[in-house]
Design an enzyme around this catalytic site. Sequence first.
Site, mmCIF file in Angstrom:
data_model
loop_
_atom_site.group_PDB
_atom_site.id
_atom_site.type_symbol
_atom_site.label_atom_id
_atom_site.label_comp_id
_atom_site.label_asym_id
_atom_site.label_seq_id
_atom_site.Cartn_x
_atom_site.Cartn_y
_atom_site.Cartn_z
ATOM 1 N N GLY A 102 0.846 -1.210 0.000
ATOM 2 C CA GLY A 102 0.000 0.000 0.000
ATOM 3 C C GLY A 102 0.869 1.243 0.000
ATOM 4 N N LYS A 103 0.459 2.211 0.812
ATOM 5 C CA LYS A 103 1.157 3.499 0.798
ATOM 6 C C LYS A 103 2.576 3.434 1.366
ATOM 7 C CE LYS A 103 -2.988 6.346 0.940
ATOM 8 N NZ LYS A 103 -3.828 7.163 1.806
ATOM 9 N N TYR A 104 2.898 2.335 2.042
ATOM 10 C CA TYR A 104 4.255 2.221 2.607
ATOM 11 C C TYR A 104 5.331 2.169 1.526
ATOM 12 C CZ TYR A 104 2.882 1.664 7.519
ATOM 13 O OH TYR A 104 2.423 1.873 8.797
ATOM 14 N N GLU A 281 5.117 -8.956 16.554
ATOM 15 C CA GLU A 281 6.125 -8.505 17.528
ATOM 16 C C GLU A 281 5.925 -9.216 18.875
ATOM 17 O OE1 GLU A 281 7.851 -4.268 17.889
ATOM 18 O OE2 GLU A 281 6.280 -4.320 19.408
HETATM 19 C C1 UD2 Z 1 10.041 -0.344 15.025
HETATM 20 C C2 UD2 Z 1 9.239 -1.550 15.274
HETATM 21 O O1 UD2 Z 1 9.670 -2.457 15.931
HETATM 22 N N1 UD2 Z 1 8.029 -1.587 14.683
HETATM 23 C C3 UD2 Z 1 7.034 -2.584 14.947
HETATM 24 C C4 UD2 Z 1 5.808 -1.934 15.534
HETATM 25 O O2 UD2 Z 1 5.141 -0.885 14.882
HETATM 26 P P1 UD2 Z 1 5.285 0.122 13.648
HETATM 27 O O3 UD2 Z 1 4.469 1.297 13.942
HETATM 28 O O4 UD2 Z 1 6.695 0.383 13.314
HETATM 29 O O5 UD2 Z 1 4.599 -0.731 12.458
HETATM 30 P P2 UD2 Z 1 4.530 -0.311 10.943
HETATM 31 O O6 UD2 Z 1 3.364 0.547 10.683
HETATM 32 O O7 UD2 Z 1 5.844 0.193 10.508
HETATM 33 O O8 UD2 Z 1 4.271 -1.733 10.273
HETATM 34 C C5 UD2 Z 1 5.291 -2.700 10.215
HETATM 35 C C6 UD2 Z 1 5.782 -2.920 8.763
HETATM 36 O O9 UD2 Z 1 4.764 -3.588 8.010
HETATM 37 C C7 UD2 Z 1 4.775 -3.120 6.677
HETATM 38 N N2 UD2 Z 1 3.500 -2.448 6.374
HETATM 39 C C8 UD2 Z 1 2.628 -2.115 7.351
HETATM 40 C C9 UD2 Z 1 1.424 -1.520 7.035
HETATM 41 C C10 UD2 Z 1 1.096 -1.244 5.704
HETATM 42 O O10 UD2 Z 1 0.047 -0.707 5.339
HETATM 43 N N3 UD2 Z 1 2.012 -1.592 4.748
HETATM 44 C C11 UD2 Z 1 3.190 -2.180 5.043
HETATM 45 O O11 UD2 Z 1 3.990 -2.454 4.149
HETATM 46 C C12 UD2 Z 1 5.955 -2.146 6.562
HETATM 47 O O12 UD2 Z 1 7.096 -2.846 6.182
HETATM 48 C C13 UD2 Z 1 6.086 -1.648 7.980
HETATM 49 O O13 UD2 Z 1 7.368 -1.104 8.217
HETATM 50 O O14 UD2 Z 1 4.822 -2.932 15.784
HETATM 51 C C14 UD2 Z 1 4.384 -3.648 14.661
HETATM 52 C C15 UD2 Z 1 3.379 -4.620 15.177
HETATM 53 O O15 UD2 Z 1 2.426 -4.871 14.243
HETATM 54 C C16 UD2 Z 1 5.547 -4.337 13.977
HETATM 55 O O16 UD2 Z 1 6.058 -5.370 14.803
HETATM 56 C C17 UD2 Z 1 6.637 -3.333 13.686
HETATM 57 O O17 UD2 Z 1 7.746 -4.006 13.124
#
Ligand code: UD2
Length: 331
Positions: A102-104, A281
């Site tokens: 998606g937008k990531y 996580e």
């Molecule tokens: C720094 C860290 O430890 N971050 C963790 C944390 O939140 P975060 O807030 O860092 O999670 P996040 O929104 O970055 O999502 C984790 C990853 O999933 C992928 N992604 C997510 C949503 C989306 O629409 N598209 C997409 O590609 C992307 O690679 C992203 O980096 O908790 C999450 C629990 O769910 C994950 O364990 C993350 O790894």
Amino acid sequence: MPLINGKAVTAVLLIALLLVILYCYVSQSYRVVLSFQEKSKATEDDTLRYKQPSIVQGRTDVVAVTPWLAPVVWEGTFDSGLLDSIYRPKNITVAATVFAVGKYIMFLKDFLETAEKYFFVGFRVHVYVFTDRPNEVPQVKMAAGRQLTVMPVPSSNRWQEISARRMELIQTLIEKKLRNHTDYIFCLDVDSKFHGRWGTESLGGLVAVIHPGYYRNERSKFPYERRPASRAYVAPGEGDFYYCGGAFGGLLQEVHLLAKTCRQNFEADAKVGIEAAWQEESHLNRYMWINKPSKVLSPEYLWQDFKSKNPEIQIIRFSGVVKNYADIRPN
Ligand SMILES: CC(=O)N[C@H]1[C@@H](OP(=O)(O)OP(=O)(O)OC[C@H]2O[C@@H](n3ccc(=O)[nH]c3=O)[C@H](O)[C@@H]2O)O[C@H](CO)[C@H](O)[C@@H]1O
Ligand SMILES: [Mn+2]
């Protein structure tokens, strides 16, 4: 008289020939010995010239070993040149997985460009980008020995599912593509950038990164899954550190077992209607409690841009960017 002369000449010629052969043989062996000496001298110069190690001087502001004797990697506890020279002859390949669904996808360019500058520079690196927008993967020039493969994945309307399904996709990637080609793998969040070296010092069997948000807290404050019905449950009074879901890795077979186990536990939870507090996580944290990591990376290896730097953080190597969740997540 002429006869004697003839014999004498033949004898002299034969002796001369023998001497020439002997000379060639000796000088050749000498050259071999010389070049061997030169080679070992060169190797010594490459590997053995570094600061003398000490067991009584070093960092005193941080703990660099866990109670199960795994190193905790902090700046100032290792010699990067020495470590590189140990791993270089091993000709290792390091895989990295990154999901941009998606937008990531908007985070991918910075992630890839900064990885070129800091992530295992000078080593063979293969980045696997999982995305539902293969056409939007940016063109980033990669150095020799480094490559990128795009892995198409379906979109999803729940970010929790995208994040958690990474375990299944990592498991399958290892089974279908990486076995026999890759030594180590790191699984990283895309919403992040490299700012400093991340290299051979991070290699180990099972490698976890300490979350920057909780490392000064009591374990009772860690956001583990606290419902006993979940397979990610960690009881009060248990748990070592709170580890990040956004970065982990190690040897291929170790990460395979981790991904497979977390996926199975996540799916078993889903069957009874449970989703762990922090999705994969939480499962990763449970796994690392039962199966201690053999190397632990300090929060230098996953900081967060919105956090100010604590004094023990001498370098930030990888850090999550500030993002507006409402803008980028599908739900
Ligand atoms: C720094 C860290 O430890 N971050 C963790 C944390 O939140 P975060 O807030 O860092 O999670 P996040 O929104 O970055 O999502 C984790 C990853 O999933 C992928 N992604 C997510 C949503 C989306 O629409 N598209 C997409 O590609 C992307 O690679 C992203 O980096 O908790 C999450 C629990 O769910 C994950 O364990 C993350 O790894
Ligand atoms: Mn993230």
